[in-house]
Design an enzyme around this catalytic site. Structure first.
Site: not given
Length: 291
Positions: A152, A254
Site C-alpha cells: 500500500h 498499490e
C-alpha cells in the site's frame, strides 16, 4: 501502548531507507540525488499495535474489510504484528532485509478466528536505485485457503491535483467513492477530489509529477490489481493523521491482489508478489538536495 522501537536504517551509495519491524513496514526511501519518495504522516501514531500512516504498509490476509466485508482490523493483521528479521545484507549499491511472519505470531483470538489457517510469509526489501519489495506467502497447513494482499505505497507528490497516472487506460475498475462496478478508465487518471479505485490491471504505471519534475515508475509482478487512493479534502479533514492540508502531498498507488484477484493456495503452494519503484527526473527537481 508503548512506543514503537526506532526503525532500522539502511544506507548505501545509491540510497538510504528505513523500516519498522512492526509490519515489516518501509517508511523511507531516498535514492541518491533525489527528494524523498515515500510519504509519511508527521502526525501518525508510532505506537505498538497501531498502524502507521504512510510508507508502504503490508495488507494481509485481507484488503480493507475483506472481500465479503466485516473483517477487522482494516487491511488485516499483518501490518500491526512484529515480523522477525531473518537476514540483513548490504553492499556498495544495495541494502537488503528479509522478514518472516507465520500463523504462530497471530495470537489474537479474533484474528485467528477470521483466518484460521497455517501460513508462512516472507517480505524481502531492497534499497538501491530502485525500491524493491517482494511478499511471498506459503500454505504450510493441510487446508487450502484464499487471501488478499497489497503493498500500500504512499508516494510523495508536489500537488496531487497536478499529477497524472499513466498506464491504466482501458482498465476496468471498481469506483468505491461512487459505489460503481465495471467502470473503464479513459485516458490518464487525474485527481480533483476523493479517489478510491480498484483496477483490474497487471501493467506498469507511471506517476507524472510536473511540480517535482519527476516520474515515479511502478513495476509489478504477479499482481492482478492496482489500487489508487487519495482521500480528498473533506475525508482528509476528518483524519487526524492526514488533516485538511495533507491530502495534496501524496497519492497511493498499490500493487495488490484483491476481490476477484484474491489468491488461492493449496497446501504447500507459495505465491509471490513483487513491487518495484524507481524515479526519473524530467526537469530540474525543486526538492533535490544540493550537490
Amino acid at each position: 501502548m508503548s512506543e514503537l522501537p526506532e526503525p532500522r536504517l539502511f544506507s548505501c551509495a545509491d540510497a538510504t531507507g528505513a523500516v519498522h519491524d512492526q509490519g515489516a513496514h518501509v517508511i523511507d526511501w531516498i535514492p541518491t540525488g533525489h527528494a524523498p519518495v515515500l510519504w509519511l504522516s508527521p502526525s501518525t501514531a508510532l505506537e505498538t499495535g497501531k498502524p502507521v500512516r504512510g510508507g508502504v504498509p503490508i495488507c494481509f490476509p485481507w484488503f480493507a474489510d475483506g472481500a465479503e466485508g466485516g473483517r477487522e482490523p482494516k487491511h488485516g493483521f499483518a501490518r500491526t504484528l512484529p515480523w522477525h528479521v531473518e537476514s540483513r545484507e548490504s553492499s556498495d549499491h544495495e541494502a537488503m532485509i528479509v522478514y518472516r511472519l507465520s500463523d504462530a505470531d497471530v495470537t489474537e483470538p479474533a484474528h485467528r478466528e477470521q483466518f484460521p489457517y497455517q501460513f508462512e510469509a516472507y517480505c524481502v526489501v531492497r534499497f538501491g536505485t530502485e525500491l524493491s519489495l517482494e511478499l511471498s506467502v506459503t500454505n504450510t497447513g493441510e487446508r487450502p485457503f484464499d487471501f488478499e494482499e497489497a503493498l500500500h505505497a504512499y508516494l510523495v507528490v508536489g500537488d496531487v491535483r497536478k499529477i497524472r497516472v499513466e498506464g491504466l487506460e482501458g482498465a476496468s475498475y471498481r469506483d468505491k467513492v461512487l459505489d460503481r462496478e465495471d467502470c473503464v478508465q479513459e485516458g490518464d487518471l487525474r485527481f480533483d477530489g476523493e479517489t478510491d479505485r480498484v483496477y483490474r490491471s497487471t501493467g506498469d504505471v507511471a506517476v507524472v509529477d510536473p511540480v517535482l519534475g519527476r516520474v515515479l515508475r511502478i513495476r509489478k509482478k504477479n499482481s492482478g490489481t492496482t489500487v489508487v487512493w487519495n482521500p480528498g479534502a473533506e475525508t482528509a479533514a476528518a483524519m487526524p493523521d492526514v488533516g485538511p492540508d495533507g491530502w495534496t502531498d501524496f497519492v497511493c498507488v498499490e500493487g495488490a491482489n484483491t476481490h476477484a484477484d484474491a489468491v488461492h493456495l493449496e497446501p504447500e503452494e507459495t505465491h509471490s508478489m513483487g513491487y518495484r519503484l524507481s524515479v526519473e527526473t524530467t526537469a530540474e527537481d525543486p526538492g533535490r538536495p544540493p550537490a
